[in-house]
Enzyme design. Structure first.
Site: not given
Length: 916
Positions: A219, A175
């Site tokens: 991810y 993130d």
């Protein structure tokens, strides 16, 4: 002292590095290719590391990651988590709370002495329960990868944590922005090279710990460009990242409905290692209206031999994660040794397990599970059965937290969450030692207290449950096949037997902290005076109310609760059934309309039968809410109360709306058409029901924060019937008298005739009443189009009132009652057509002053406006006396606003409106 020691250690290491040209800042920062998996790796300088398990297979990491956005768990909750992980044979805890500011935003800051003590205590507790504690840090927001000082700062931080006793670490780069700063672009050829370089350096510096995790920026499958197999980022990670470092992966998506075996094989090929799954299936930090109590699902046990581990990132609310973690443990233990499905099926395709799975899924709304080793529905039932015991054990943390509906509570105990300490202050667990309000049946999960002989005789006989809910020690030495066989045999039983309430078994299930507190019960129990001791117990007489006893939470309650708050991509069987039934009742409501032509008695009977069953299902939700609100374990209640409050409130509205559909005169086609998948909208099942109501956009009415103190009181909103007239008139009279202080003793019906009589007589389709256990305590009345309504009043209602009330003499000064009587004999003013075009519907609402729950008024307004909009209304208005401040404020809080004066408006009233 801890800080100083770690800094001294770092200075020694930095002096060693400065004398080594290869490790200096001038050396190339581009990471070399990762050595082959069997090749030795050079040892780093970190003396705090644990030697890797050379030549031995690493264990499968399975447990929990505290990695959500939101208020981190407190220390005592984490210790309780360790106890549960050990009990369920899980082995790993990853510390990575996004809102611990020293973990992510201010990662450079060292821990204070107090914080260090707490972390050391936590790491020690994990070791005590044989749980591997992995400390994660997220420097990716603002680190300059090419700056040696930044790298040294990161080393210093991890050095400090290693001094606390931590031996396992993780670097997270999730993130964050993909773009590098100008300085990094001059040194590294790509973002992946920069991340891999610092990860390898830290890994070697710490002495190549046995467990070291790396979370890539890409991810999950959807984050990979252009796709997983062709991602340059993942290719760099696979080629350059040292083989002793494991890679975290969430699956095809951030929140993956399923994680296919093929997808894991694909990512394993490019990263050159089996990944560790960071599983967000139960994470709820992205939608503050949702909670996930369904089983671990959509992950075949065939994945286990293809992974290095699975860490679930569950709900923000700690106590809501019992099912999530328990079912993960069941999934893991069902194939703990990594057995392939083809090996399992060679003996017999029709194995006992597969037969049981088929039986378990017969009649279920879910697809039949194809995993021969693990059944989510069986795992869920086992978890709920064990969880049920916890609800009867009185317990709460000293800092009670009740999150409000909607946005998470931003203030707890008066302390704002902004700049909260990275490690929560020490929280002492206390046990509530007051006698819980429980019925005799509640003994199945109650606190082990001393009972008199008479009370013991009253307790129902109970049998121990011959399932896996027995003492944990009995399963510790059993192999997987024995455990699996016992689960299958137990689940073949038709009914679950009552749970064992033996004091010893209850004591074994409690945390050490709770047991310690119970040992000190005499020290904290409230003082009992002689007067209290000698006083005889109150026994109600034959004409008095019986003593209140709360029913205990049942297994059926928990099954319903799990179905209402199931999984991100699906509702549970009962929740999905309720949603389908409401959709059908709404779509076919025209068959029961009074004005429906060509009535079909069979269709009418079907509609009414299904409506009755739906109302019964809504009643089960209300009962579950009441029993949960009265449960002895307040810790569980506080974590879930806002969610259960939400679903209770929306189901109350929906039930009232269905009742209205069954008794209205007019048919309507104003409903939305077309059904969406449950996961297409935010808000979970409650959001789905809200969107099926005509006023789905009236968010202010659906936002109903729960009370600060949990209550089990339930109100019922239902359509008005003629027999309710006297009760409505009474409320109207009492509330009017309360507002102006002018009782109409000689004419008790006068104010009711004036304010609500016409609507009750001529607009029955749009009238609702509010009920509690004592009777009617509120009303919500309306008419969809006021113009024809006024015409009907002039024809039938007004003449009746003129006959009932003689016109007073206007020559003298009139009383308040006489003014109202006179109004029946005067010409009624007609509102302008320009106004009625936008606000055609008239509404009147009031609630008795004894009702203190503000959400009740919102629910009543939602029911009334839903009925009006379903029949084509664009807006509603109400008329209020200017001096009636109470009712003006009442309507204002319900979203009504004052309409600007225009020609044709009555001069002695204020008109409030609300658009639909």
């Amino acid at each position: 002292m801890v800080q100083k020691e770690s800094q001294a250690t770092l200075e020694e290491r930095e002096s060693e590095l400065s004398s080594n040209p290869a490790a200096s800042a001038g050396a190339s920062l581009e990471p070399p290719a990762a050595p082959a998996p069997g090749e030795d790796n050079p040892a780093g300088a970190g003396g705090a590391a644990v030697a890797g398990a050379a030549g031995g297979a690493r264990r499968f990491l399975c447990g929990v990651v505290e990695g959500f956005y939101g208020r981190p768990w407190v220390m005592e909750q984490r210790k309780e988590l360790f106890r549960r992980l050990q009990k369920w044979e899980l082995n790993t805890y990853l510390y990575a709370p996004k809102d611990d500011y020293k973990h992510r935003m201010f990662w450079r800051e060292m821990y204070s002495v107090e914080e260090a003590e707490q972390l050391m205590t936590l790491i020690s507790a994990a070791r005590e329960y044989e749980i591997e504690f992995i400390y994660a840090i997220s420097p990716g927001l603002d680190i300059t990868f090419s700056n040696p000082k930044e790298v040294s700062t990161l080393k210093r931080k991890l050095d400090q944590v290693s001094q606390f006793g931590c031996r396992s670490f993780a670097l997270l780069f999730d993130d964050i922005d993909h773009n590098m700063c100008a300085a990094d672009k001059e040194v590294f050829s790509s973002f992946a090279h920069a991340q891999v370089s610092i990860t390898n350096e830290i890994y070697q510096y710490l002495g190549e710990p046995e467990t070291f995790l790396f979370c890539p920026t890409e991810y999950c499958g959807t984050f990979c460009y252009p796709n997983v197999s062709q991602s340059p980022y993942l290719r760099t990670v696979g080629e350059k990242l040292l083989p002793g470092i494991e890679v975290l992966w969430t699956g095809p998506k951030v929140v993956s409905k399923e994680i296919p075996v093929e997808s894991i094989e694909e990512v394993s090929k490019i990263i050159k290692r089996a990944p560790v799954i960071w599983d967000n299936i139960h994470a709820n930090d992205y939608d503050q209206k949702r909670l996930f109590l369904g089983p671990y699902k959509g992950r075949s046990t065939e994945l286990i031999p293809r992974l290095k581990g699975v860490l679930t990132n569950p709900n923000c609310e700690f106590e809501a994660n019992y099912v999530a973690i328990h079912t993960l443990a069941t999934w893991y233990k069902s194939n703990m040794n990594g057995v392939r499905k083809d090996v399992v099926m060679t003996d017999s395709e029709d194995s006992t397990v597969s037969i049981q799975i088929k039986l378990e899924n017969e009649g279920s709304d879910e697809d039949i599970e194809t995993d021969v080793l693990y059944s989510p529905q069986m795992a869920l039932k086992l978890a709920l059965t064990e969880w049920l015991q916890e609800f009867g054990v009185p317990h709460q943390y000293s800092s009670r937290q009740v999150a409000h509906s909607g946005a998470k509570a931003s203030v707890v105990d008066g302390t704002p969450l902004v700049a909260a300490p990275s490690l929560n202050a020490t929280t002492v667990v206390t046990t509530v030692y007051q006698e819980p309000i429980m019925s005799q049946g509640a003994a199945l999960s109650g606190e082990p207290t001393t009972l008199t002989k008479e009370e013991e005789k009253k307790q129902p006989d109970e049998e121990p449950m011959d399932m896996v809910v027995e003492k944990q020690e009995e399963t510790d030495h059993k192999n997987d096949n024995q455990i699996l066989s016992e689960i299958v045999e137990a689940k073949m039983a038709e009914e679950l037997k009552p749970m064992d309430t033996d004091k010893e078994s209850i004591a074994e299930s409690k945390s050490p902290e709770m047991s310690m507190q119970e040992d000190c019960i005499s020290d904290i129990a409230p003082m009992q005076t002689d007067e209290q001791t000698n006083k005889e117990q109150f026994v109600p007489g034959p004409n008095e109310k019986p003593l209140y006893t709360a029913e205990p939470v049942t297994l059926e309650d928990l099954q319903l609760l799990a179905d209402l708050f199931y999984l991100p991509y699906e509702h549970g069987p009962k929740g999905a059934q309720m949603l389908r039934e409401f959709q059908w009742l709404r779509a076919n409501s025209s068959v029961v309309s009074v004005n429906c032509k060509g009535k079909d008695s069979e269709k009418i009977e079907e509609w009414r039968s299904r409506a009755a069953k739906f109302e019964e299902m809504c009643g089960l939700v209300m009962g579950m809410f009441t029993r949960l609100s009265n449960c002895a374990n307040r810790t569980i209640l506080y974590d879930m109360y806002s969610y259960v409050w939400d679903i209770k409130s929306i189901m109350s509205m929906v039930k009232s709306f269905v009742q209205w559909l069954g008794c209205r005169s007019h048919s309507s086609a104003q409903f939305l058409i077309g059904d969406q998948e449950p996961w297409a909208f935010r808000g979970g099942l409650a959001g789905e029901f809200q969107r099926l109501l005509p006023i789905d956009g009236a968010n202010d009415l659906f936002f109903q924060p729960p009370p600060l103190t949990p209550t089990s009181k339930v109100y019922t909103i239902r359509p008005y019937f003629p027999k309710d007239e006297a009760s409505v008139y009474k409320i109207c009279r009492e509330m009017y008298d309360d507002g102006v202080g002018l009782p109409f003793q000689s004419q008790p019906d006068l104010i009711g005739d004036k304010l609500v009589g016409g609507l009750l007589s001529l607009s029955l389709d749009y009238c609702f009443v509010l009920e509690d256990e004592d009777g009617i305590c509120g009303y919500a009345l309306g008419t969809v189009d006021v113009t024809p309504f006024i015409k009907k009043c002039k024809i039938s209602w007004i003449p009746f009132m003129q006959e009932k009330y003689t016109k007073p003499n206007g020559d003298k000064e009139l009383s308040e009652a006489e003014k109202i009587m006179l109004s029946f004999h005067e010409e009624q003013e007609v509102l302008p057509e320009t106004f009625l075009a936008n606000f055609p519907s008239l509404i009147k609402m009031d609630i008795h002053k004894k009702v203190t729950d503000p959400s009740v008024a919102k629910s009543m307004m939602a029911c009334l406006l839903s009925s009006l909009k379903a029949n084509g209304s664009r807006g509603a208005f109400c008329e209020v006396r200017p001096d009636d401040k109470r009712i003006l404020e009442f309507y204002s809080k319900l979203g009504c606003f004052e309409i600007a004066k225009m020609e044709g408006f009555p001069k002695d009233v204020v008109i409030l409106g609300r658009s639909l």
